[in-house]
Scaffold this motif. Structure first.
Motif, mmCIF file in Angstrom:
data_model
loop_
_atom_site.group_PDB
_atom_site.id
_atom_site.type_symbol
_atom_site.label_atom_id
_atom_site.label_comp_id
_atom_site.label_asym_id
_atom_site.label_seq_id
_atom_site.Cartn_x
_atom_site.Cartn_y
_atom_site.Cartn_z
ATOM 1 N N ARG A 107 0.832 -1.179 0.002
ATOM 2 C CA ARG A 107 -0.055 0.013 -0.105
ATOM 3 C C ARG A 107 0.892 1.381 -0.142
ATOM 4 N N ARG A 108 0.366 2.456 -0.711
ATOM 5 C CA ARG A 108 1.190 3.566 -0.598
ATOM 6 C C ARG A 108 1.389 4.247 0.904
ATOM 7 N N VAL A 109 2.571 4.775 0.955
ATOM 8 C CA VAL A 109 2.612 5.302 2.101
ATOM 9 C C VAL A 109 1.569 6.211 2.561
ATOM 10 N N GLY A 110 1.088 7.038 1.697
ATOM 11 C CA GLY A 110 -0.026 8.300 2.457
ATOM 12 C C GLY A 110 -1.233 7.468 2.806
ATOM 13 N N ALA A 111 -1.774 6.516 2.026
ATOM 14 C CA ALA A 111 -2.818 5.883 2.424
ATOM 15 C C ALA A 111 -2.573 5.464 3.888
ATOM 16 N N GLN A 112 -1.369 4.930 4.191
ATOM 17 C CA GLN A 112 -1.248 4.126 5.398
ATOM 18 C C GLN A 112 -1.212 5.139 6.545
ATOM 19 N N ILE A 113 -0.659 6.411 6.272
ATOM 20 C CA ILE A 113 -0.473 7.056 7.509
ATOM 21 C C ILE A 113 -1.710 8.295 7.656
ATOM 22 N N PRO A 152 6.484 1.757 0.319
ATOM 23 C CA PRO A 152 7.459 1.743 1.073
ATOM 24 C C PRO A 152 9.076 1.170 0.476
ATOM 25 N N HIS A 153 9.097 0.038 -0.414
ATOM 26 C CA HIS A 153 10.333 -0.221 -0.824
ATOM 27 C C HIS A 153 11.004 1.010 -1.709
ATOM 28 N N GLU A 154 10.328 1.932 -1.933
ATOM 29 C CA GLU A 154 11.084 3.005 -2.819
ATOM 30 C C GLU A 154 11.636 3.860 -1.727
ATOM 31 N N LEU A 155 11.752 3.574 -0.622
ATOM 32 C CA LEU A 155 12.387 4.764 0.352
ATOM 33 C C LEU A 155 13.229 3.877 1.263
ATOM 34 N N SER A 156 14.252 4.772 1.857
ATOM 35 C CA SER A 156 15.329 3.941 2.591
ATOM 36 C C SER A 156 14.761 3.623 4.134
ATOM 37 N N GLY A 157 15.352 2.973 4.983
ATOM 38 C CA GLY A 157 15.126 2.633 6.314
ATOM 39 C C GLY A 157 15.037 3.809 7.083
ATOM 40 N N GLY A 158 15.786 4.787 7.025
ATOM 41 C CA GLY A 158 15.958 5.812 7.922
ATOM 42 C C GLY A 158 14.792 6.723 7.305
ATOM 43 N N MET A 159 14.303 6.835 6.167
ATOM 44 C CA MET A 159 13.034 7.687 5.504
ATOM 45 C C MET A 159 11.875 7.011 6.330
ATOM 46 N N LEU B 328 -0.448 -7.353 -8.050
ATOM 47 C CA LEU B 328 -0.620 -7.402 -6.588
ATOM 48 C C LEU B 328 0.552 -7.016 -5.814
ATOM 49 N N ASN B 329 1.698 -6.900 -6.388
ATOM 50 C CA ASN B 329 3.014 -6.662 -5.785
ATOM 51 C C ASN B 329 3.562 -5.293 -6.410
ATOM 52 N N PRO B 330 3.602 -4.285 -5.719
ATOM 53 C CA PRO B 330 4.174 -3.061 -6.327
ATOM 54 C C PRO B 330 5.681 -3.142 -6.651
ATOM 55 N N LYS B 331 6.344 -3.906 -6.128
ATOM 56 C CA LYS B 331 7.732 -4.079 -6.321
ATOM 57 C C LYS B 331 8.004 -4.651 -7.608
ATOM 58 N N LEU B 332 6.969 -5.295 -8.501
ATOM 59 C CA LEU B 332 7.339 -5.697 -9.657
ATOM 60 C C LEU B 332 6.726 -4.733 -10.795
ATOM 61 N N ARG B 333 6.169 -3.725 -10.167
ATOM 62 C CA ARG B 333 5.699 -2.551 -11.259
ATOM 63 C C ARG B 333 6.636 -1.868 -11.838
ATOM 64 N N HIS B 334 6.789 -1.630 -13.205
ATOM 65 C CA HIS B 334 7.766 -0.739 -13.726
ATOM 66 C C HIS B 334 7.048 0.545 -14.165
#
Lengths: 289, 335
Positions: A107-113, A152-159, B328-334
């Motif tokens: 899920r997108r970060v925005g939706a989660q917070i 989430p996977h697009e952001l670093s751990g610290g972020m 389902l998995n955004p990590k696989l989307r380009h």
């Protein structure tokens, strides 16, 4: 009615596993409004379990068997399950230990917070988004609008940890449980994160229960501390006193001495002496028999 | 980027299909049995046999036969069935909807049943309910699909005869449809008499095919759900006041579904293979049933057509799974 109303008051809390192992043993502690209380102890001492008991997220194999947890004036054990969840959601928040697993990956970060603010606190979507953007700005996240749209996977751990901290403070809850929020991060990021927690805490006046095993962190963030060993409270005092005078309990003294300090210990690591641990174990055995 | 990966996919598909074509072509010709001998009445002369062999092209070499066949296939001509004297493509396409409907119904049963059992077991993890789920899925898995078919026939066909044990639709029913998708077209047209007749024929074979897959889905999905439920993001949702059921359905399920999806892709392909025996058991007029007859009669062109169609189905399923996975998995989307 006493003049002093605690944000969190735990008295006689016992938690044990289904097989009967006692994880928390007669825990009592208080947190005043705006106070940062550190919970320290080695792994297995039960420090995280206190936070989880307060928030109602104990693992299913554990049970709160007795005792009272009074959060912002309401005794949680007297509430129904649904009422308790609602009360906790309104009055407490969590800064989790591992920022990498604390955001839902799909899920997108925005939706989660933003969604929780709208749902729990019935803010308007606009209001919630504005608050999140300004908080993200405060925790020094550049381009917060883009971050809200990221996964989430697009952001670093610290972020991610900074986002989670911002989210915890978003609705200015009376209490925040910080469960070792810097343990999973590298040292340079740790310092930055602690600074942010302190800054937001002073800004919002939120009380914090800060779980950590790091006496260095204790000295930096907390006013008071509770030392735990084997699920029991060993010592409860002001942080300042513990570090300036001699701590009252030999275990606490040893913990402070064991904190790696390049200058005073000549670069050597001083572990907690075996005889201190042995005494504590002997006391525990005596109590159990 | 997208075009390139699409092209790569397309060519690998062609290579796979070519491989399947070669293997099938060679296998059915190596296997013992002579289709020509079965077609002629006793007492046919050598001359008659030779004429018939020439008619079907069996007098040429294997390699020649293969390329003649492949050349025709490219133009959509799969040859003529030896036993039924009709174009293979016509026969196969006429039966395909029946098998597709049956497989999709079985998949829906497996998803609904397996999914609910997994959520139920994860919701009550560590308690008697989870043990119940484990025991029932273990039992469902250890019974193969054809045995499920027999058990279901005993239960709902003999002991409590509420369902039909053979065929696809009530033989007295006037079926006047443009496609052979009786169930889907019936639904669209609102012909509920037809739909209920199709359902009462299809339910048992679909259950027989779907139950083992349901058990597999339940076991794997429950395990992944339990792993997800220990994650911090789930704890955070709990702190925000969500109950356990809500936490499972709206936070954990989508993450837990990813490994299960891979399993479903592989197992659905096996399920379509399973239709061969289950359709026979229930005399269901699908491709599988036709495949068995084709093999018994050594109807080489028909066997080749059916197997090639199964291969296309397998590839289509894999493609669908991959697409769903990246959805389902955004990590696989380009981007």
């Amino acid at each position: 009615m006493t003049q002093n109303v605690f944000t969190l008051e735990i008295s006689g809390l016992n938690v044990s596993s289904h097989s009967g192992t006692r994880v928390l043993d007669n825990i009592s502690l208080q947190v005043e409004p705006g106070e940062v209380r550190a919970l320290v102890g080695e792994s297995g001492a039960g420090k995280s379990m206190i936070g989880r008991a307060v928030l109602g997220t104990l693992p299913p194999i554990l049970d709160k068997s007795s005792g009272h947890i009074i959060l912002n004036g309401k005794d949680l054990s007297l509430l129904s399950e649904r009422k308790r969840r609602e009360w906790v959601a309104h009055n407490a928040a969590l800064i989790p230990q591992d920022p990498l697993s604390a955001l839902n990956p799909v899920r997108r970060v925005g939706a989660q917070i933003i969604t929780p603010l709208v749902r729990i606190h019935s803010w308007s979507k606009r209001e919630a988004e504005d608050r999140c953007l300004s908080l993200l700005d405060q925790v020094k996240i550049r381009d917060p609008k883009r971050v809200l749209k990221s996964y989430p996977h697009e952001l670093s751990g610290g972020m991610r940890q900074r986002i989670l901290i911002a989210a915890a403070f978003a609705n200015r809850p009376p209490l925040i449980v910080a469960d070792e929020p810097t343990t999973a991060l590298d040292v340079t990021v740790q310092k930055e994160i602690l600074k942010i927690v302190r800054l937001l805490q002073e800004d919002t006046g939120t009380a914090v229960l800060f779980v950590t095993h790091d006496m260095g962190v204790v000295a930096q963030v907390s006013q008071t501390l509770t030392v735990l060993f084997g699920g029991r409270v060993l010592e409860d005092s002001k942080t300042h006193d513990v570090f300036t005078r001699d701590a009252s309990h030999p275990y606490t003294q040893a913990l402070i001495r064991s904190t790696p300090d390049y200058h005073s210990a000549g670069g050597k690591f001083v572990p907690v002496p075996d005889n201190v641990i042995a005494t504590l174990h002997a006391q525990m055995r005596e109590r159990l028999s | 980027m997208i075009i390139r990966s699409f092209l790569a996919r397309f060519f690998s598909t062609l290579v796979t299909l070519f491989g399947v074509a070669v293997v099938v072509f060679v296998l059915v010709r190596i296997a013992p049995g002579n289709p020509i001998a079965m077609m002629l009445p006793p007492g046919a002369t050598e001359e008659d046999v030779a004429r018939l062999r020439a008619l079907y092209g069996f007098d040429k070499t294997l390699i020649e036969q293969f390329f003649v066949w492949l050349g025709n296939v490219i133009y959509g001509d799969f040859g003529t069935s030896i036993t039924m004297r009709l174009p293979v493509s016509e026969l196969v396409l006429q039966r395909l909807p029946a098998t597709l409907e049956l497989s999709i119904m079985a998949l829906v049963i497996a998803l609904v049943l397996g999914g609910s059992l997994a959520v139920f077991g994860a919701r009550f993890r560590g308690r008697a309910q989870e043990v119940g789920v484990d025991i029932s899925t273990g039992a469902a898995l250890s019974v193969p699909d054809f045995l499920w078919g027999l058990l279901l026939i005993l239960a709902f066909g003999v002991a409590w005869p509420v369902l039909h044990i053979s065929g696809r639709v009530d033989p007295h029913m006037d079926v006047d449809l443009t496609t052979n998708f009786y169930f889907f077209e019936g639904l669209l047209l609102g012909d509920f008499a037809l739909v209920s007749s199709v359902l009462s024929h299809m339910l048992m074979p679909a259950l027989a095919l779907g139950l083992p897959l349901a058990a597999m889905i339940a076991q794997l999905l429950k395990q992944s759900l339990k792993e997800q439920l220990d994650q911090d993001y789930v704890n955070l949702a709990r702190v925000r006041g969500h109950g356990e059921t809500h936490v499972i359905l709206s936070e954990a399920l989508r993450n837990a579904a990813l490994p299960t999806l891979t399993l479903i892709g592989v197992q659905f392909a096996f399920l379509i293979g399973g239709t061969v025996i289950v359709e026979r058991l229930f005399a269901y007029e699908g491709l599988g049933n036709m495949a068995i007859d084709a093999v018994i009669n050594r109807d080489l062109p028909l066997i080749q057509g059916i197997v090639l169609l199964f291969a296309v189905l397998f590839i289509a399923i894999n493609l669908t799974v991959d697409l769903t996975y990246s959805l389902l998995n955004p990590k696989l989307r380009h981007d």
